[in-house]
Design a protein around this motif. Structure first.
Motif, PDB file in Angstrom:
ATOM      1  N   ALA A 148      -7.116 -50.455  17.657  1.00 33.35           N
ATOM      2  CA  ALA A 148      -6.729 -49.098  18.057  1.00 33.35           C
ATOM      3  C   ALA A 148      -7.923 -48.161  18.021  1.00 33.35           C
ATOM      4  CB  ALA A 148      -5.625 -48.581  17.138  1.00 33.35           C
ATOM      5  N   ALA A 149      -8.792 -48.312  17.017  1.00 35.16           N
ATOM      6  CA  ALA A 149      -9.994 -47.472  16.925  1.00 35.16           C
ATOM      7  C   ALA A 149     -10.891 -47.680  18.142  1.00 35.16           C
ATOM      8  CB  ALA A 149     -10.753 -47.790  15.635  1.00 35.16           C
ATOM      9  N   LEU A 150     -11.030 -48.921  18.568  1.00 31.71           N
ATOM     10  CA  LEU A 150     -11.872 -49.217  19.732  1.00 31.71           C
ATOM     11  C   LEU A 150     -11.264 -48.657  21.019  1.00 31.71           C
ATOM     12  CD1 LEU A 150     -12.885 -52.906  18.909  1.00 31.71           C
ATOM     13  CD2 LEU A 150     -14.367 -50.882  18.855  1.00 31.71           C
ATOM     14  N   SER A 151      -9.961 -48.828  21.196  1.00 31.22           N
ATOM     15  CA  SER A 151      -9.329 -48.332  22.420  1.00 31.22           C
ATOM     16  C   SER A 151      -9.375 -46.810  22.478  1.00 31.22           C
ATOM     17  CB  SER A 151      -7.880 -48.824  22.510  1.00 31.22           C
ATOM     18  OG  SER A 151      -7.092 -48.290  21.470  1.00 31.22           O
ATOM     19  N   ASN A 152      -9.259 -46.160  21.337  1.00 30.88           N
ATOM     20  CA  ASN A 152      -9.352 -44.702  21.314  1.00 30.88           C
ATOM     21  C   ASN A 152     -10.775 -44.244  21.621  1.00 30.88           C
ATOM     22  OD1 ASN A 152      -7.974 -42.049  20.472  1.00 30.88           O
ATOM     23  ND2 ASN A 152      -9.820 -42.042  19.220  1.00 30.88           N
ATOM     24  N   ALA A 153     -11.769 -44.923  21.041  1.00 31.70           N
ATOM     25  CA  ALA A 153     -13.165 -44.555  21.277  1.00 31.70           C
ATOM     26  C   ALA A 153     -13.538 -44.700  22.747  1.00 31.70           C
ATOM     27  CB  ALA A 153     -14.086 -45.424  20.413  1.00 31.70           C
ATOM     28  N   ARG A 165      -4.425 -45.080  26.065  1.00 25.51           N
ATOM     29  CA  ARG A 165      -3.490 -44.478  25.110  1.00 25.51           C
ATOM     30  C   ARG A 165      -2.308 -45.412  24.861  1.00 25.51           C
ATOM     31  NH1 ARG A 165      -4.786 -41.842  21.615  1.00 25.51           N
ATOM     32  NH2 ARG A 165      -2.989 -40.466  21.474  1.00 25.51           N
ATOM     33  N   GLY A 166      -1.889 -46.146  25.906  1.00 26.22           N
ATOM     34  CA  GLY A 166      -0.829 -47.123  25.720  1.00 26.22           C
ATOM     35  C   GLY A 166      -1.253 -48.255  24.803  1.00 26.22           C
ATOM     36  N   VAL A 221      -4.148 -37.569  19.360  1.00 24.18           N
ATOM     37  CA  VAL A 221      -5.464 -37.200  19.872  1.00 24.18           C
ATOM     38  C   VAL A 221      -5.346 -36.511  21.228  1.00 24.18           C
ATOM     39  CG1 VAL A 221      -7.587 -38.165  20.842  1.00 24.18           C
ATOM     40  CG2 VAL A 221      -6.839 -38.852  18.563  1.00 24.18           C
ATOM     41  N   SER A 222      -4.527 -37.076  22.127  1.00 25.37           N
ATOM     42  CA  SER A 222      -4.419 -36.493  23.472  1.00 25.37           C
ATOM     43  C   SER A 222      -3.806 -35.101  23.435  1.00 25.37           C
ATOM     44  CB  SER A 222      -3.609 -37.412  24.390  1.00 25.37           C
ATOM     45  OG  SER A 222      -2.339 -37.678  23.839  1.00 25.37           O
ATOM     46  N   LEU A 232     -12.025 -43.718  25.197  1.00 23.38           N
ATOM     47  CA  LEU A 232     -11.665 -42.521  25.960  1.00 23.38           C
ATOM     48  C   LEU A 232     -12.890 -41.697  26.349  1.00 23.38           C
ATOM     49  CD1 LEU A 232      -8.553 -41.210  23.946  1.00 23.38           C
ATOM     50  CD2 LEU A 232      -8.521 -42.374  26.165  1.00 23.38           C
ATOM     51  N   VAL A 233     -13.925 -41.741  25.522  1.00 24.97           N
ATOM     52  CA  VAL A 233     -15.086 -40.873  25.765  1.00 24.97           C
ATOM     53  C   VAL A 233     -15.904 -41.332  26.963  1.00 24.97           C
ATOM     54  CG1 VAL A 233     -15.215 -40.291  23.309  1.00 24.97           C
ATOM     55  CG2 VAL A 233     -16.652 -42.125  24.211  1.00 24.97           C
ATOM     56  N   VAL A 234     -15.690 -42.559  27.424  1.00 22.66           N
ATOM     57  CA  VAL A 234     -16.486 -43.065  28.553  1.00 22.66           C
ATOM     58  C   VAL A 234     -15.626 -43.304  29.786  1.00 22.66           C
ATOM     59  CG1 VAL A 234     -18.267 -44.092  27.096  1.00 22.66           C
ATOM     60  CG2 VAL A 234     -16.240 -45.445  27.702  1.00 22.66           C
ATOM     61  N   THR A 235     -14.423 -42.714  29.801  1.00 22.65           N
ATOM     62  CA  THR A 235     -13.522 -42.883  30.940  1.00 22.65           C
ATOM     63  C   THR A 235     -13.209 -41.516  31.557  1.00 22.65           C
ATOM     64  OG1 THR A 235     -11.657 -42.831  29.389  1.00 22.65           O
ATOM     65  CG2 THR A 235     -12.464 -44.990  30.079  1.00 22.65           C
ATOM     66  N   PRO A 236     -12.832 -41.486  32.837  1.00 25.28           N
ATOM     67  CA  PRO A 236     -12.536 -40.208  33.512  1.00 25.28           C
ATOM     68  C   PRO A 236     -11.401 -39.457  32.814  1.00 25.28           C
ATOM     69  CG  PRO A 236     -12.757 -41.977  35.111  1.00 25.28           C
ATOM     70  CD  PRO A 236     -12.743 -42.632  33.763  1.00 25.28           C
TER      71      PRO A 236
END
Length: 411
Positions: free
Chosen positions: A90-95, A111-112, A31-32, A97-101
């Motif tokens: 993993a789905a939650l941790s990836n999601a 990502r880790g 994704v990144s 990303l949309v609310v973080t700088p």
């Protein structure tokens, strides 16, 4: 704990569900890389943080795989539930990303965490897959690695759907991973699945004591030197090449080429797996590694040249870079005790992805200092070295005294 097995006739349904779940879960990996151009424009990310966003997944995966291997998780517990839990987190941790700088420390940490959870998806999926057959493991594991590859290509395709808003790509990938968590719970364990009531720490020593497993590990490490560096950075390298050649829209062309190269490699795992079951897993792995290394050198030599030539070579490289991966895993499963196969497969991936964390992080710095042509050529060094390990393993498997299971022959 031993999971209940189902009759072999259910293999098609269960493997189909497993493949779909693997594609969905592994769609989070790159994704990144897929959203990096948009992140760079929005936050001005430099090479170091760009590398961290990719290598953090590798580091997280290695930590997760080591914990699972040392604990014997996929051998002691129902691997389907391990897979489902890991995919959901993993789905939650990836999601998130949309609310973080963009490009910040929290995104790198997330990502880790995603990588940590994916250690419960890929190697655990292999544990489920090898429980369905003994004679066709090359094909079955090839199916799973093909699914891994298509999942790895998915973010590039999702970024084309999501357009310039990188958050849409992140959200779509999270949906696929969440669906994977549900799909895997619809599967059943195969007739050759074996579990362990408790974990035997001596089991991990078999990775060194069993010569066929040791050679399979060696080939896998040489393969992993190249694979994830190619997947993570081929899009960036192609963009630079197309820009140098004066192509009108180099980024879009590179994105389509990357998606196709990775995806075609996934499809190539199927015929390669079928061929491996007929002529030998070590032979197919060695051939694929030789071709991949040669194509890495050819792609490097064509850098900045006619886009049609560069695209053709990149696509061929993508096709050859992955089919050997399945065979290393199948070889380990063939020569490991069934009750410890999950732990040895997980340990194998832990070692391999530890190496990729170095190559993925180093690639942009090598490119900045040496240029992309030489960097791409260095990617090919690993598989060319790995051919020797596969030649030795092929000779070992062909020896008359190896009519008995090679896992009983300890060097």
């Amino acid at each position: 704990m031993t999971v209940q097995t189902s009759p072999a006739p259910g293999i098609r349904r269960n493997l189909t569900l497993l493949v779909l779940a693997q594609i969905g879960g592994m769609s989070l990996w790159f994704v990144s890389s897929a959203i990096l151009p948009e992140l760079t424009r929005e936050a001005g990310i430099g090479p170091w943080r760009a590398g961290l966003l990719s290598s953090a997944v590798q580091v997280g995966f290695v930590l997760g795989a080591l914990v699972l291997a040392v604990n014997g998780t996929s051998d002691r517990y129902d691997p389907r539930r391990v897979f489902a839990s890991a995919a959901a987190i993993a789905a939650l941790s990836n999601a998130a990303l949309v609310v973080t700088p963009p490009g910040g420390d929290l995104q790198i940490l997330l990502r880790g965490v995603t990588g940590l959870c994916l250690a419960g998806v890929y190697p655990v999926g292999m544990k489920i897959a090898v429980g369905w057959t003994l004679r066709r493991r090359g094909l079955v594991v090839g199916l799973l690695v093909g699914a891994l590859t298509l999942g790895s290509a998915a973010p590039h395709g999702l970024s084309l759907i999501g357009g310039p808003d990188w958050r849409s790509t992140v959200f779509l990938a999270s949906l696929l991973a969440a669906a994977a968590a549900g799909l895997i719970l619809l599967t059943r364990a195969g007739p050759h699945h074996a579990g362990a009531a408790r974990f035997d720490r001596d089991a991990l020593r078999l990775a060194w004591r069993l010569r066929p497993v040791r050679l399979a590990y060696a080939g896998y490490l040489c393969h992993m030197w190249e694979l994830y560096a190619f997947w993570a950075w081929i899009g960036v390298a192609l963009t630079a090449s197309f820009t140098l050649a004066g192509l009108a829209d180099p980024a879009t062309a590179a994105r389509w080429t990357s998606f196709a190269a990775i995806g075609l490699g996934g499809l190539a795992c199927l015929p390669a797996g079928a061929l491996a079951d007929r002529i030998g897993k070590a032979q197919v792995a060695g051939c694929a590694m030789g071709l991949s290394g040669a194509l890495a050198l050819a792609t490097a030599a064509s850098f900045g040249g006619p886009p049609v030539l560069v695209i053709t070579l990149a696509l061929a490289w993508g096709i050859c870079v992955i089919p050997d991966s399945a065979q290393f895993s199948a070889l380990v499963a063939d020569h490991a005790p069934a009750e410890h196969a999950g732990s040895l497969l997980t340990l194998q991936t832990a070692f391999g992805f530890a190496l990729t964390a170095i190559t993925v992080q180093a690639a942009p710095f090598l490119a900045a200092g040496l240029g992309w042509p030489l960097t791409l050529a260095l990617f090919g060094a690993g598989p060319l070295l790995g051919v020797k390990a596969m030649q030795r393993l092929a000779r070992l498997r062909a020896a008359p005294e190896t009519d008995q299971p090679i896992k009983e022959k300890i060097a």
